[in-house]
Motif scaffolding. Structure first.
Motif, PDB file in Angstrom:
ATOM      1  N   ARG A  72       0.833  -1.766   0.116  1.00  0.00           N
ATOM      2  CA  ARG A  72       0.083   0.113   0.056  1.00  0.00           C
ATOM      3  C   ARG A  72       1.033   1.118   0.173  1.00  0.00           C
ATOM      4  N   ASP A  73       0.177   2.525   0.226  1.00  0.00           N
ATOM      5  CA  ASP A  73       1.031   3.923  -0.207  1.00  0.00           C
ATOM      6  C   ASP A  73       0.735   4.063   0.914  1.00  0.00           C
ATOM      7  N   SER A  84       6.072  -5.262   5.909  1.00  0.00           N
ATOM      8  CA  SER A  84       6.094  -4.388   5.012  1.00  0.00           C
ATOM      9  C   SER A  84       5.223  -3.406   4.686  1.00  0.00           C
ATOM     10  N   ASP A  85       3.352  -3.951   5.607  1.00  0.00           N
ATOM     11  CA  ASP A  85       2.529  -3.012   5.538  1.00  0.00           C
ATOM     12  C   ASP A  85       1.815  -3.195   7.208  1.00  0.00           C
ATOM     13  N   LEU A 115       4.643   7.898   8.571  1.00  0.00           N
ATOM     14  CA  LEU A 115       4.589   6.880  10.022  1.00  0.00           C
ATOM     15  C   LEU A 115       4.307   6.032  10.204  1.00  0.00           C
ATOM     16  N   GLN A 116       3.642   5.818   9.323  1.00  0.00           N
ATOM     17  CA  GLN A 116       3.481   4.118   9.214  1.00  0.00           C
ATOM     18  C   GLN A 116       4.164   3.511   8.891  1.00  0.00           C
ATOM     19  N   VAL A 117       5.062   3.538   7.865  1.00  0.00           N
ATOM     20  CA  VAL A 117       6.329   3.160   7.743  1.00  0.00           C
ATOM     21  C   VAL A 117       7.065   2.944   8.743  1.00  0.00           C
ATOM     22  N   TRP A 162       4.203   7.219   0.604  1.00  0.00           N
ATOM     23  CA  TRP A 162       4.952   6.552   0.416  1.00  0.00           C
ATOM     24  C   TRP A 162       5.584   6.945  -1.425  1.00  0.00           C
ATOM     25  N   SER A 163       4.521   7.055  -1.991  1.00  0.00           N
ATOM     26  CA  SER A 163       4.771   7.248  -3.523  1.00  0.00           C
ATOM     27  C   SER A 163       5.485   8.409  -3.907  1.00  0.00           C
TER      28      SER A 163
END
Length: 277
Positions: free
Chosen positions: A101-102, A117-118, A106-108, A150-151
């Motif tokens: 997902r994009d 990874s997600d 902070l989520q990463v 991220w993108s």
């Protein structure tokens, strides 16, 4: 030329690779490799393509087993330990990190706690964990970008986000796989400055970095291993290993290695008019 080895200090050992051999399809990828990394040491793995750098880093990260020899990571021997538990104490920085997902920055960073990874469904961080994630995000210069997807990040921003992710679980060992890959010169300098700052602010963390280019080594690099044809060609304190003589021999090319203000550079040794022919 005889391979060189220089002994390290007496600080606690974080990683101990002893007489390791890794064979695949009847071919030795590593043979007779030994390396000992201690607390607060920052090692570089240097060598030509196919020298065995990535294979050695895989063993350091408890992502593979040797054909023979032993690997002790954080005091636990591979083959006698739950690898998933061990890997949670190792931070990885890989520019090729993939996710479905994009996610936001902070989520990463928070996936450093789940090792995924997600973001994991129906999992949420505690307030303390989220506060630490935000603090680390800010410490790598991305505080104002914590909600960016991220993108839309540059490659340099992604690299710094992955450093924060790797640090979130308070690892004892940090592994970096060519972290400056694909960066322009400004982004590379920003990333290397970030690594120097991270190492200064986390003095109990040891690290191992794989790179093809001496220019991609942070000034805080303390030790180095030169690999050639799956074997250790030289190892020890960086200033003793990253010399014109040893690097030239390892790469089979005449090079001049210089270190200025803590940073290394390499160029072909000029040998007169014949060198340009």
């Amino acid at each position: 030329m005889t391979p060189t080895s220089i002994t390290s200090s007496t600080a606690p050992v974080v990683l101990d690779v002893a007489d390791v051999r890794v064979a695949r399809a009847g071919r030795d990828l590593l043979a007779g490799v030994s390396m000992r990394v201690r607390v607060a040491e920052h090692w570089a793995l240097i060598g030509p393509n196919g020298a065995g750098k990535t294979t050695l880093l895989t063993l350091c990260g408890a992502l593979g087993h040797p054909t023979s020899g032993t690997v002790d990571v954080l005091g636990r021997r591979l083959g006698r330990v739950d690898l998933s538990e061990l890997r949670r104490r190792i931070g990885h920085v890989d520019p090729q990190h993939r996710m479905l997902r994009d996610n936001t920055v902070l989520q990463v960073v928070l996936t450093g706690l789940t090792g995924s990874s997600d973001p994991v469904a129906r999992w949420s961080p505690t307030p303390a964990e989220e506060a630490r994630a935000r603090s680390l995000t800010a410490s790598v210069g991305l505080g104002a970008r914590s909600t960016a997807r991220w993108s839309v990040l540059s490659q340099g921003e992604r690299g710094r986000a992955l450093i924060a992710r790797a640090l979130l679980a308070s690892p004892a060992l940090l592994l970096l796989d060519e972290p400056a890959t694909g960066l322009d010169v400004a982004a590379r300098e920003h990333l290397l400055d970030t690594l120097d700052e991270v190492r200064a602010s986390h003095p109990d963390v040891a690290s191992v970095t794989v790179t093809h280019h001496l220019e991609d080594l942070p000034a805080s690099t303390s030790h180095a291993v030169l690999l050639r044809d799956g074997r250790v060609f030289a190892q020890g304190p960086a200033d003793d290993v990253l010399t014109s003589e040893l690097v030239s021999a390892a790469f089979d090319h005449p090079l001049v290695i210089e270190r200025v203000a803590g940073r290394w550079s390499a160029r072909t040794r000029w040998a007169g008019p014949a060198a340009s022919m």
